[in-house]
Design a protein around this motif. Sequence first.
Motif, PDB file in Angstrom:
ATOM      1  N   ILE A  68       0.943  -1.204  -0.139  1.00 31.29           N
ATOM      2  CA  ILE A  68       0.016   0.281  -0.016  1.00 31.29           C
ATOM      3  C   ILE A  68       0.707   1.253   0.020  1.00 31.29           C
ATOM      4  O   ILE A  68       0.668   2.327  -0.714  1.00 31.29           O
ATOM      5  N   MET A  69       1.668   1.390   0.942  1.00 30.24           N
ATOM      6  CA  MET A  69       2.612   2.490   1.129  1.00 30.24           C
ATOM      7  C   MET A  69       3.603   2.807   0.380  1.00 30.24           C
ATOM      8  O   MET A  69       3.803   3.748  -0.646  1.00 30.24           O
ATOM      9  N   GLY A  72       2.432   2.521  -3.558  1.00 34.27           N
ATOM     10  CA  GLY A  72       1.548   3.654  -4.217  1.00 34.27           C
ATOM     11  C   GLY A  72       2.322   4.969  -4.119  1.00 34.27           C
ATOM     12  O   GLY A  72       2.261   5.794  -5.022  1.00 34.27           O
ATOM     13  N   GLN A 105       8.461  -5.259  -6.508  1.00 41.03           N
ATOM     14  CA  GLN A 105       7.615  -5.192  -5.277  1.00 41.03           C
ATOM     15  C   GLN A 105       7.216  -6.402  -4.761  1.00 41.03           C
ATOM     16  O   GLN A 105       7.380  -7.031  -3.668  1.00 41.03           O
ATOM     17  N   GLY A 151      -2.479  -0.114  -3.756  1.00 46.96           N
ATOM     18  CA  GLY A 151      -1.448   0.913  -3.847  1.00 46.96           C
ATOM     19  C   GLY A 151      -1.457   1.462  -5.168  1.00 46.96           C
ATOM     20  O   GLY A 151      -1.015   2.620  -5.415  1.00 46.96           O
ATOM     21  N   SER A 152      -1.374   0.882  -6.384  1.00 42.54           N
ATOM     22  CA  SER A 152      -1.624   1.273  -7.802  1.00 42.54           C
ATOM     23  C   SER A 152      -2.715   2.590  -7.822  1.00 42.54           C
ATOM     24  O   SER A 152      -2.691   3.674  -8.386  1.00 42.54           O
ATOM     25  N   SER A 167      -2.470   6.986   2.425  1.00 36.91           N
ATOM     26  CA  SER A 167      -2.088   5.555   2.494  1.00 36.91           C
ATOM     27  C   SER A 167      -1.759   5.128   3.909  1.00 36.91           C
ATOM     28  O   SER A 167      -1.944   3.985   4.333  1.00 36.91           O
ATOM     29  N   TYR A 171      -3.769   2.104   5.614  1.00 36.15           N
ATOM     30  CA  TYR A 171      -2.801   1.000   6.007  1.00 36.15           C
ATOM     31  C   TYR A 171      -3.154   0.520   7.363  1.00 36.15           C
ATOM     32  O   TYR A 171      -3.524  -0.720   8.019  1.00 36.15           O
TER      33      TYR A 171
END
Length: 244
Positions: A68-69, A72, A105, A151-152, A167, A171
């Motif tokens: 996520i962080m 993104g 990733q 995240g995208s 984010s 999260y």
Amino acid sequence: MNAIMTQCKFELLRIFRNPYFVFWTLFMPIVFYFIFTNIVNTGVPDQNEWEAYYLMSMTTFSVMGSAIMNFGIRMVQEQTGGWSTFLKLTPFPAWAYFTSKMFGQLTMHLLSIIIVFLAGFLINGVSLSFSEWLFSGLWILMASIPFLALGSLIGTMKKVETASGVSNIIYLALAVLGGMWMPIHTFPAFLQHVAEWLPSYHFASGAWEIISGNSPDWKSYLVLVGYMFVFMVIATYVRGKQES
């Protein structure tokens, strides 16, 4: 092909040098794991079972944070820095760009899984069968893809500060409400119902089931695939509107 491999290599180097990755993905989950298994929750009826259970919680917490962080925010940084625009002027195809980012990733997710699993073994001597280590790790790796889609979606934001703040909130909310910090049976009834429809709960639940000798529930597959589809569709739509 050489260009794609080079891009993958650069992605790995950039992720590992990112302080967000080191702090949120590796340091914090291991610290939380130590606190909640050796300080806060000592003396539980089945300490060994709790240590294995919470190890899965912190591993999914680690990987979800990275997806996520790190993913993104890095996309926003590349967009605002002009890197994405520059690549569009080169022969490097867009699919190869996203493929290299996904490869980088997922590789870091695998590294996070190995490191947090190793921490659980060294800190508490967590003992699982080879198949439980293997299949729980594979589940966490593959089930992290919906969070890459999230995240995208965060990566479509125009400012790094906004993406970072949003984010962080998403999260931590998903981690707490999804039962990664404490079992959802300790929640009020309303929050338990909410948790059962969150991707974070089903992400961690699949790993919990595997170390209990079971298979992930079919609902976990459906919920995670559904969220992945929704996040991908929205992210594609927003990115298309921005480019037009």
